[in-house]
Design a protein around this motif. Sequence first.
Motif, PDB file in Angstrom:
ATOM      1  N   SER A 261       0.504  -1.355  -0.311  1.00 45.89           N
ATOM      2  CA  SER A 261      -0.320   0.185  -0.423  1.00 45.89           C
ATOM      3  C   SER A 261       0.821   0.779   0.222  1.00 45.89           C
ATOM      4  CB  SER A 261      -1.001   0.118   1.285  1.00 45.89           C
ATOM      5  OG  SER A 261      -1.448   1.314   0.926  1.00 45.89           O
ATOM      6  N   VAL A 262       0.373   2.664  -0.886  1.00 48.74           N
ATOM      7  CA  VAL A 262       0.627   3.846  -0.508  1.00 48.74           C
ATOM      8  C   VAL A 262       0.777   4.261   0.534  1.00 48.74           C
ATOM      9  CG1 VAL A 262       1.730   3.380  -3.708  1.00 48.74           C
ATOM     10  CG2 VAL A 262      -0.158   4.372  -2.806  1.00 48.74           C
ATOM     11  N   VAL A 263      -0.461   4.104   1.179  1.00 45.74           N
ATOM     12  CA  VAL A 263      -1.830   5.414   1.642  1.00 45.74           C
ATOM     13  C   VAL A 263      -0.536   5.557   3.183  1.00 45.74           C
ATOM     14  CG1 VAL A 263      -2.470   5.661   3.429  1.00 45.74           C
ATOM     15  CG2 VAL A 263      -3.339   3.812   1.292  1.00 45.74           C
ATOM     16  N   PRO A 435       3.996   6.814  -7.984  1.00 45.20           N
ATOM     17  CA  PRO A 435       4.431   8.890  -7.776  1.00 45.20           C
ATOM     18  C   PRO A 435       4.703   8.677  -6.422  1.00 45.20           C
ATOM     19  CG  PRO A 435       3.115   9.289  -9.103  1.00 45.20           C
ATOM     20  CD  PRO A 435       2.920   7.991  -8.513  1.00 45.20           C
ATOM     21  N   ARG A 436       4.374   8.047  -5.022  1.00 49.17           N
ATOM     22  CA  ARG A 436       4.695   8.156  -3.879  1.00 49.17           C
ATOM     23  C   ARG A 436       6.014   6.613  -3.153  1.00 49.17           C
ATOM     24  NH1 ARG A 436      -1.338   8.317  -0.188  1.00 49.17           N
ATOM     25  NH2 ARG A 436      -2.005  10.783  -1.343  1.00 49.17           N
ATOM     26  N   SER A 437       6.368   5.857  -4.441  1.00 48.61           N
ATOM     27  CA  SER A 437       6.874   5.197  -4.107  1.00 48.61           C
ATOM     28  C   SER A 437       8.485   5.727  -3.722  1.00 48.61           C
ATOM     29  CB  SER A 437       7.063   3.552  -4.609  1.00 48.61           C
ATOM     30  OG  SER A 437       6.995   4.726  -6.201  1.00 48.61           O
ATOM     31  N   GLY A 438       8.366   6.790  -4.298  1.00 44.48           N
ATOM     32  CA  GLY A 438      10.071   7.605  -4.750  1.00 44.48           C
ATOM     33  C   GLY A 438      10.951   6.692  -6.422  1.00 44.48           C
ATOM     34  N   ALA A 439      10.168   5.617  -6.076  1.00 49.30           N
ATOM     35  CA  ALA A 439      11.261   4.763  -7.071  1.00 49.30           C
ATOM     36  C   ALA A 439      10.870   4.998  -8.689  1.00 49.30           C
ATOM     37  CB  ALA A 439      10.995   3.185  -7.223  1.00 49.30           C
ATOM     38  N   THR A 440      10.864   5.642  -8.828  1.00 49.34           N
ATOM     39  CA  THR A 440      10.686   6.734 -10.346  1.00 49.34           C
ATOM     40  C   THR A 440      11.804   5.946 -11.675  1.00 49.34           C
ATOM     41  OG1 THR A 440      12.151   8.296  -9.855  1.00 49.34           O
ATOM     42  CG2 THR A 440      10.238   8.690  -9.496  1.00 49.34           C
TER      43      THR A 440
END
Length: 691
Positions: A261-263, A435-440
Motif C-alpha cells: 500500500s502507498v497509503v 509516484p509516492r513510492s519514490g522509485a521513479t
Amino acid sequence: MESPLLSKGQNIVLPTDVLQIDAVLGWAETEIEVDASALLLNDSRKVSSDGDFVFYNQPESNDGSVQFLGASATGEGAQARISINLSTVPETVHTIALVGSVGAGDFGDLGKLALRIVDAGGHTLAEYTTADATTEAAFVFGEVYRRGDEWKVRAVGQGWDTGLSGLATDFGVEIDEEPSSAEAESDVDANDDLLPEHESATNQTEDTATATHQPIKASSTVAGGKKTRGVRTTKKAVKKVAPREFTLAEHDSWQPARLFSVVGVGSGDEQERRATSAFIATMQAVRPFARALCGRMGAPAGTFEGFVEVQYEHGETRVIPDAVLKVSRGSRLWTGLLEVKTGNGKLRKEQLENYLDVARKKKYDVVISLTNDVPASAGELPVDVDRRKLTKVALRHLSWAEVAHEARMLLSHGGLDTELQAWILAEFLRYLDHPRSGATEFVDMGRHWVSVRDAVTAGTLRPSDPKALTVADTWASLSRHLALRLTAELGVTVKQVLPRRHSNDPAARNAAVAERLATDGVFEAVLRIPETAGDLIVVADVRTNKIRCRTTVNSPNEGTPARRMAWLLKQLKDAPGDIQVEAIFSERGNEACEHLDAVRVDPKILTNGRSGDIVSFGLEQAFAMGSRRSGTATSFVSSVTSSTDAFYGVVVQRLREWVPAAPKQSETTRTDTDRHGVAQLHESEPPIDLA
C-alpha cells in the motif's frame, strides 16, 4: 594508466591483491546469439566433474567460485560476464577456460571478438581482441590459470567446429541431450538446496516442478563405473504465467486489496524504508526475480534472504545500511550490503566508503547502491570512491528503472513459476509505478537543463561549459533508459550504439555530446533492436523543439524503381501520412524526399528524373518536443520516450528486410527432372485398380 593489450598466446600476471575478477567476453555482431561459459580444469586439462562446467543451464560451479552473470548489450555489440572469486577456487583447479559458443552461424560472422579481465572496481587488468575466427561454433577466448602462488591470464583464441557440446566433451564433460522423464524428475530433487527450507520439490505441484528453471547438476559416473546422465546443453523453454485476475466484484469501482500500500507513505526515510521492504520481500517470495537481480549483483543462484536496518560498528560510530542481502549455495555464503535512495536522494561518497570498510572487515562480497540514477552505460558508478577500498570488496550499482524493467521482463515474457509469483511481482511493480513510492524511472534532466536549453536557443552555449557536460551525461543516461525500456517491452536485448572510444571513456563521450549540442543544437541516440530492418535513431532538436525519429532500410536489389517503391509502400500501408520518405539512389548525391501521403498518391514522385537504382529508403517522423525539465506529458524526457515508442510501433516494427526469391532452375533442367521423376514413379508403384 592503460590496460595491457595481449596478443594471441601472450600472458600477464594478475596483481596479488586482486581476489575478485570478472571475465567479460565481447563480440560486435548482435544478430547471432552467443553463449558464454567457463570450464574449471585440473592439471590434466579436464573437468573433475560435470559441476565444473559453468554455462546457461548451470550458472555456477559446485564450489561457487565461478558464476555466469548473463549477457548485456554494449555500444559496440554485446557482452557476457563471468565472475571468478580467485580466493575460493579449489586448489585442484589449475585453469579456468573462458569460452563462447553459438547455436547458429559461426564465430567468423561475429566481427571483432574481445576478452577483458576487470577487477571489482571495474578497472581493466588485461584485454585481448581478435578478428581471426572463421567457421568455429565454439571459441576459447582465454584462460585464467595458476602458476605457483600467482594467477595469470592468457589470450588463447582457439576454436571448435563442433560447438559447445563438442568443446565440453573434449574437456571431459559428459553431455546428455535427451534426458528421460525420470532424469527430468531428478533434476528437481537434486536442486532442493535452492529452495527455502519450508519448500521442497516434493511438495510442489506437477506444473510448478516442471516449470521451475533449475540448473543441471550431474555426476557422470557412480560406484562401479556405471554411467548416469550428464549435462544437458539444450536450452529450456520459458513458461509464461499471468497474474491472477479478480472477477467477483459487483461493480467496476471495487478495488482489490493491495499487497504493497502507498497509503501514508511520506518522503525521505519513510519512503526509503517502505521501498526497501517491498523490494526485499518480493525477492524472497519470487525466486526468479531474486535470481535475476542477484545475478546483476554478482551473487550465486541459491537461497536468498534479506534483512533490513542492520547495525554495524565502524570505529567509534555505527553505520546502518538499508539492507543486508545473503545468498547461500551449498557451503558458500554470499553477502552484500545495500544502500537505497528514493526520490531525489543522492549517494554520498563517505557513506559508501564506510560500508566498504565494514564489508572488508566482515569479509562480505559486495556493496550495492540502488537509486534513481541510471548510469550512462553498464558498470558505471554514480559516485567515485577510493579505489583502494575495492581490492577485496566489489561496488555495484542498480537503478530502480532496472529493477522495474526486470520485473516487466518476467511478467511479459515468461520465467515465473506460479500464478502467485506473477501476482506478487505485479503488485510490486504497481507499487514502484506509484509516484509516492519514490522509485521513479528516468523522468528528470537535472537542474542545469533549463539554462542549457536556453543557451542552445540563444546560440551562446559552448562545449566546454560544465553545465553542458552535465546535461550531456544525463542525455547518455536517457539513451540507455530508452534501450532498457524497449528491452523490457519487447523481450529482446536492445542496445545503445556508441563509438568504441566513447564506450569506455565517459569523459570523451560527454565531450562529444556537448560539442554536437553546442554546434548543431541536437542530441542523438542510436538504438539497435534485434530482428529489425534498421537502427532506430532518435534526434532531439532543441532549436526547433522537435523530436525526429528515423530509420534506414535497404531496398530490394532487384526489380524496377516502381517495384521497389511498391515493396516499401505495402509495408507502410497503415503508417501516418506525415512520415517523410527518402529514396537514396546508387549515384552519390542523388536523393529524393516527400511525405508518405504524397508518395501514396503518386509513387513516381520520388523516381521521376532520377538516374540509378534505389539502394535504400530513409523514413523519418517528427514529434513535438517537451521543454520542461521533468514531469509528465510536457516534459522533455516524456516527449523523447513517447516519440520513440510511437515510431517503433508504426514504422520500425512493421518493416522487414528484403528477402530475394530462391534461384530458379532452367527450363531444360526442370523438364528433365519432371520426366525422370514420372518415369521412376511409374516403375516403382504398382498399377492402381480403378474398378
